[in-house]
Design an enzyme around this catalytic site. Structure first.
Site, PDB file in Angstrom:
ATOM      1  CD  GLN A  34      -2.922  -1.210   2.246  1.00  0.00           C
ATOM      2  OE1 GLN A  34      -3.129  -0.236   2.946  1.00  0.00           O
ATOM      3  NE2 GLN A  34      -3.527  -2.367   2.448  1.00  0.00           N
ATOM      4  CB  CYS A  35       4.471   1.734  -0.102  1.00  0.00           C
ATOM      5  SG  CYS A  35       5.761   2.979  -0.200  1.00  0.00           S
ATOM      6  N   GLY A  36       3.217   4.236  -1.711  1.00  0.00           N
ATOM      7  CA  GLY A  36       3.261   4.974  -2.966  1.00  0.00           C
ATOM      8  C   GLY A  36       4.355   4.476  -3.898  1.00  0.00           C
TER       9      GLY A  36
END
Length: 165
Positions: A34-36
């Protein structure tokens, strides 16, 4: 001491020794779906697919220490990696890369290759390049894309691999 001295747990819960990767060039990465920076999964998978037959492997270690960007359990993480990002490279159980509960492998990696502002891992997708002898060659920042590591990987898989064939 080198990375082959460490035991890890696969994302499926199996105990494994990194000695199983002896003789391979490795890229060890702390990941978060869910990290950019999660689009880097595509680049990591491309590296793996391009060079796996030449003795290269990406090892993914999910971590939830940075803004809780990997909140699921190991099964959910594996599903997200495989379905959403098409990951086929080896994944391991979620670990801590900083703090009192830092996994021993990451204690070692940070000791061998400190970062620009100290040895702590600053964010998801910090990468460690390991040579065929299990030595840490270089540490790459989270924003270093997998494509920017290609020349260093090719240098490590080149001559020794060709000579071994």
């Amino acid at each position: 001491m080198n990375i082959y001295d460490f035991n890890v747990q696969t994302i499926g819960g199996e105990e494994k020794t990194l000695a199983e990767y002896r003789g391979q060039v490795l890229l060890i990465v702390n990941t978060a779906t869910q990290c950019g920076l999660a689009p880097q999964f595509d680049g990591l998978e491309k590296l793996y697919q391009t060079y796996k037959e030449q003795g290269f492997t990406v090892l993914g270690f999910p971590c939830n220490q940075f803004r809780e960007q990997e909140p699921g359990d190991n099964g959910q993480v594996e599903q997200a990696c495989r379905i959403n990002f098409g990951v086929t490279f080896p994944l391991f159980a979620k670990i801590d890369v900083n703090g009192n509960a830092t996994h021993p492998l990451y204690r070692y990696l940070k000791k061998e290759a400190g970062g620009l502002f100290g040895s702590g891992i600053k964010w998801n997708f910090t990468k460690f390049l390991i040579d065929r002898d299990g030595r840490v060659v270089k540490r790459f920042s989270p924003t270093t894309t997998p494509a920017r590591i290609v020349s260093k990987i090719e240098r490590l898989i080149g001559a020794p691999y060709a000579a071994a064939k």
